[in-house]
Structure formats: C-alpha cells, structure tokens
Write a protein that holds these residues in place. Structure first.
Motif, PDB file in Angstrom:
ATOM      1  N   THR A 108       0.867  -1.173   0.000  1.00 51.43           N
ATOM      2  CA  THR A 108       0.000   0.000   0.000  1.00 51.43           C
ATOM      3  C   THR A 108       0.904   1.223   0.000  1.00 51.43           C
ATOM      4  N   SER A 109       0.307   2.385  -0.039  1.00 54.54           N
ATOM      5  CA  SER A 109       1.110   3.614  -0.019  1.00 54.54           C
ATOM      6  C   SER A 109       0.645   4.500   1.122  1.00 54.54           C
ATOM      7  N   LEU A 110       1.537   5.363   1.585  1.00 54.53           N
ATOM      8  CA  LEU A 110       1.158   6.315   2.615  1.00 54.53           C
ATOM      9  C   LEU A 110       0.062   7.240   2.099  1.00 54.53           C
ATOM     10  N   GLU A 111       0.088   7.576   0.829  1.00 52.42           N
ATOM     11  CA  GLU A 111      -0.950   8.455   0.302  1.00 52.42           C
ATOM     12  C   GLU A 111      -2.328   7.812   0.416  1.00 52.42           C
ATOM     13  N   LYS A 112      -2.424   6.519   0.184  1.00 50.44           N
ATOM     14  CA  LYS A 112      -3.708   5.837   0.341  1.00 50.44           C
ATOM     15  C   LYS A 112      -4.183   5.903   1.794  1.00 50.44           C
ATOM     16  N   LEU A 113      -3.265   5.761   2.734  1.00 48.10           N
ATOM     17  CA  LEU A 113      -3.632   5.848   4.143  1.00 48.10           C
ATOM     18  C   LEU A 113      -4.018   7.271   4.516  1.00 48.10           C
ATOM     19  N   LEU A 114      -3.342   8.246   3.937  1.00 45.75           N
ATOM     20  CA  LEU A 114      -3.707   9.640   4.177  1.00 45.75           C
ATOM     21  C   LEU A 114      -5.082   9.960   3.589  1.00 45.75           C
ATOM     22  N   LYS A 115      -5.416   9.340   2.471  1.00 45.51           N
ATOM     23  CA  LYS A 115      -6.755   9.504   1.907  1.00 45.51           C
ATOM     24  C   LYS A 115      -7.810   9.028   2.908  1.00 45.51           C
ATOM     25  N   VAL A 116      -7.564   7.871   3.519  1.00 41.09           N
ATOM     26  CA  VAL A 116      -8.474   7.360   4.548  1.00 41.09           C
ATOM     27  C   VAL A 116      -8.559   8.355   5.706  1.00 41.09           C
ATOM     28  N   PHE A 117      -7.414   8.855   6.123  1.00 43.87           N
ATOM     29  CA  PHE A 117      -7.373   9.831   7.217  1.00 43.87           C
ATOM     30  C   PHE A 117      -8.241  11.048   6.905  1.00 43.87           C
ATOM     31  N   TRP A 118      -7.997  11.688   5.781  1.00 44.98           N
ATOM     32  CA  TRP A 118      -8.722  12.929   5.472  1.00 44.98           C
ATOM     33  C   TRP A 118     -10.217  12.692   5.309  1.00 44.98           C
ATOM     34  N   ASN A 145       9.537  10.546   9.566  1.00 45.41           N
ATOM     35  CA  ASN A 145      10.641  10.974   8.704  1.00 45.41           C
ATOM     36  C   ASN A 145      10.181  12.125   7.827  1.00 45.41           C
ATOM     37  N   ASP A 146      11.131  12.753   7.156  1.00 45.65           N
ATOM     38  CA  ASP A 146      10.832  13.937   6.348  1.00 45.65           C
ATOM     39  C   ASP A 146       9.931  13.609   5.159  1.00 45.65           C
ATOM     40  N   ALA A 147      10.083  12.424   4.588  1.00 51.15           N
ATOM     41  CA  ALA A 147       9.233  12.056   3.451  1.00 51.15           C
ATOM     42  C   ALA A 147       7.774  11.992   3.879  1.00 51.15           C
ATOM     43  N   GLN A 148       7.502  11.439   5.058  1.00 49.68           N
ATOM     44  CA  GLN A 148       6.133  11.411   5.572  1.00 49.68           C
ATOM     45  C   GLN A 148       5.616  12.824   5.831  1.00 49.68           C
ATOM     46  N   ARG A 149       6.470  13.666   6.396  1.00 50.88           N
ATOM     47  CA  ARG A 149       6.049  15.051   6.659  1.00 50.88           C
ATOM     48  C   ARG A 149       5.674  15.761   5.361  1.00 50.88           C
ATOM     49  N   GLU A 150       6.514  15.629   4.344  1.00 48.69           N
ATOM     50  CA  GLU A 150       6.258  16.320   3.081  1.00 48.69           C
ATOM     51  C   GLU A 150       4.956  15.846   2.452  1.00 48.69           C
ATOM     52  N   LEU A 151       4.712  14.533   2.477  1.00 49.26           N
ATOM     53  CA  LEU A 151       3.481  14.020   1.884  1.00 49.26           C
ATOM     54  C   LEU A 151       2.261  14.443   2.700  1.00 49.26           C
ATOM     55  N   ALA A 152       2.395  14.458   4.014  1.00 48.55           N
ATOM     56  CA  ALA A 152       1.291  14.927   4.850  1.00 48.55           C
ATOM     57  C   ALA A 152       0.943  16.376   4.520  1.00 48.55           C
ATOM     58  N   GLU A 153       1.953  17.219   4.357  1.00 44.36           N
ATOM     59  CA  GLU A 153       1.720  18.629   4.033  1.00 44.36           C
ATOM     60  C   GLU A 153       1.109  18.772   2.644  1.00 44.36           C
ATOM     61  N   GLN A 154       1.598  17.993   1.693  1.00 42.53           N
ATOM     62  CA  GLN A 154       1.069  18.059   0.335  1.00 42.53           C
ATOM     63  C   GLN A 154      -0.397  17.657   0.293  1.00 42.53           C
ATOM     64  N   PRO A 177       6.370  16.007  14.325  1.00 40.66           N
ATOM     65  CA  PRO A 177       7.182  14.798  14.494  1.00 40.66           C
ATOM     66  C   PRO A 177       6.556  13.892  15.545  1.00 40.66           C
ATOM     67  N   ALA A 178       6.593  12.603  15.313  1.00 40.67           N
ATOM     68  CA  ALA A 178       6.046  11.649  16.275  1.00 40.67           C
ATOM     69  C   ALA A 178       6.847  11.728  17.575  1.00 40.67           C
ATOM     70  N   SER A 179       6.127  11.817  18.675  1.00 41.20           N
ATOM     71  CA  SER A 179       6.754  11.783  19.993  1.00 41.20           C
ATOM     72  C   SER A 179       6.403  10.447  20.647  1.00 41.20           C
ATOM     73  N   ALA A 180       6.629  10.334  21.932  1.00 39.23           N
ATOM     74  CA  ALA A 180       6.374   9.061  22.616  1.00 39.23           C
ATOM     75  C   ALA A 180       4.941   8.590  22.392  1.00 39.23           C
ATOM     76  N   PHE A 181       4.799   7.311  22.067  1.00 41.65           N
ATOM     77  CA  PHE A 181       3.485   6.685  21.898  1.00 41.65           C
ATOM     78  C   PHE A 181       3.281   5.734  23.062  1.00 41.65           C
ATOM     79  N   TYR A 182       2.192   5.959  23.811  1.00 40.87           N
ATOM     80  CA  TYR A 182       1.866   5.125  24.962  1.00 40.87           C
ATOM     81  C   TYR A 182       0.647   4.274  24.615  1.00 40.87           C
ATOM     82  N   TYR A 183       0.799   2.966  24.652  1.00 35.43           N
ATOM     83  CA  TYR A 183      -0.302   2.072  24.322  1.00 35.43           C
ATOM     84  C   TYR A 183      -1.449   2.259  25.310  1.00 35.43           C
ATOM     85  N   ALA A 184      -2.665   2.342  24.758  1.00 37.19           N
ATOM     86  CA  ALA A 184      -3.859   2.418  25.601  1.00 37.19           C
ATOM     87  C   ALA A 184      -4.133   1.046  26.215  1.00 37.19           C
ATOM     88  N   GLU A 185      -4.979   1.051  27.221  1.00 38.35           N
ATOM     89  CA  GLU A 185      -5.339  -0.168  27.930  1.00 38.35           C
ATOM     90  C   GLU A 185      -5.872  -1.230  26.961  1.00 38.35           C
TER      91      GLU A 185
END
Length: 213
Positions: A108-118, A145-154, A177-185
């Motif tokens: 899959t591609s990050l763009e496809k996942l971003l489509k789901v997000f939006w 990473n920077d590639a994810q940031r650029e695609l998110a902005e685009q 930028p992603a910071s600490a991720f704490y798993y939910a219960e």
C-alpha cells in the motif's frame, strides 16, 4: 454533557499530570489480525500515527486497509508519561487519542492511508470531532521521517483545496514529528471488533480526497 474550557485547550506542560514511570501492561496481540501490536515489526515496514477523533472507530478504519500489518490505539503528542485513559480524558495530559498504523509500503502507499485519514473525519473542528470535545479529539498526523512530513503537508494542501470548493472551512490538523506513543489499555485495543455495537463517533465531510496513488 458539559465540558470545561480547559479541556478545549492544551495545558501548560508545567501543569500537566505527572504520570508514572511504569508502562501500562497491554496484551501484545491484535484481536483481528492475530499479529503483535508492539515492535519488532516485519523488516521494511513503516509506521505513522494518526489522530482523528475517538480512537475506537479510527483504528477500525485502518485495520481494514489492504497492506496494513497491524494497528494499535494509544496516546501521543502530550506531556504526561504513561497516562491512563481517565487522565487523558481530564484534559490535563495534553495527549491526543491516536492510532499507530504499521504498513507494508510494497502493498500500500502512505498516500492511500492519508486519503483514509482525510475522508474519515472532519479536520476543521479544532479540539473536537463532532460531539466529542477535548484536546484528545484533535486532528493530527505524527510523522517519523521527512518524506512522511512532506506528503502529509502536500495532501493537506490538496484536501484544503477540495474543502474550499465546498466552503467547508480551514483545516486545523497538526502535523508534527512523532513523539512518545503510549499504548492504551487492552480493552481499548480493537474495541469495535470486541464490541461490534460500540460507539463510533467518526464522521467525514463528504468531500473526497483525489489521490494519485
């Protein structure tokens, strides 16, 4: 239900709850995919964090996508280490309810996942999503990473253009930028699989993102 004003704005880091050193104990097994929800993940996989309202419905959107290896819900982009759900809901941790999405970029591609997000939420609502109000319901993309940031902005710019055509307002999504991720219960993980009639507050704008993926 009444919500205090403090729950609609980020707390000062000095005022945030102190949290704890120990991680919450979470079952390391995806209830739908029967794979781990914690690293290590398969070689070559990528990960990203999305916040788009209540994480119960948000996680289901992503585990259903082809090419997604695993998903998990948790708390990120805040201040309190190892918070509980109740603490996050207090508005005093600064965290967002997010979904960790681990995917195979060859399937899959990050763009496809971003489509789901939006398309799966309304990214113009600030510290809320529909009737869910609070800092933990804000729209956010947290990149590794920077590639994810650029695609998110685009894709944000492209989706804003689509919203403008419908006079829907300005996107408030934070891209950080992603910071600490704490798993939910554990009971939150894959919640709508375990509770098929459970609450899902997701609602999009009805505006499509025209991806090129």
């Amino acid at each position: 239900m009444a919500f205090s004003f403090t729950k609609l704005q980020m707390p000062d880091p000095a005022d945030a709850l102190k949290g704890r050193e120990d991680e919450l104990i979470v079952e390391n097994r995806h209830a739908v995919k029967n794979v781990p929800i914690k690293a290590p993940f398969p070689e070559g996989s990528e990960k990203i964090l999305f916040g788009l309202g209540c994480f119960w419905g948000a996680e289901r959107k992503f585990w259903q996508q082809p090419g997604v290896y695993t998903t998990a819900v948790g708390y990120s982009a805040g201040y309190t280490p190892n918070p509980t759900y109740e603490e996050v809901c207090s508005g005093l941790t600064g965290h967002n309810e997010v979904v960790l999405v681990v995917f195979d970029p060859n399937a899959t591609s990050l763009e496809k996942l971003l489509k789901v997000f939006w398309e799966s939420h309304n990214p113009t609502q600030g510290m809320r999503q529909g009737n869910d109000r609070g800092t933990q319901y804000r729209s956010g993309i947290y990149y590794f990473n920077d590639a994810q940031r650029e695609l998110a902005e685009q894709t944000k710019t492209a989706y804003q253009s689509a919203l403008n055509e419908k006079n829907i307002g300005e996107i408030t999504t934070e891209i950080l930028p992603a910071s600490a991720f704490y798993y939910a219960e554990t009971y939150h993980q894959q919640y709508l699989h375990k509770n098929p009639g459970g609450y899902c507050g997701l609602g999009g704008t009805g505006v499509c993102y025209a991806d090129g993926a």
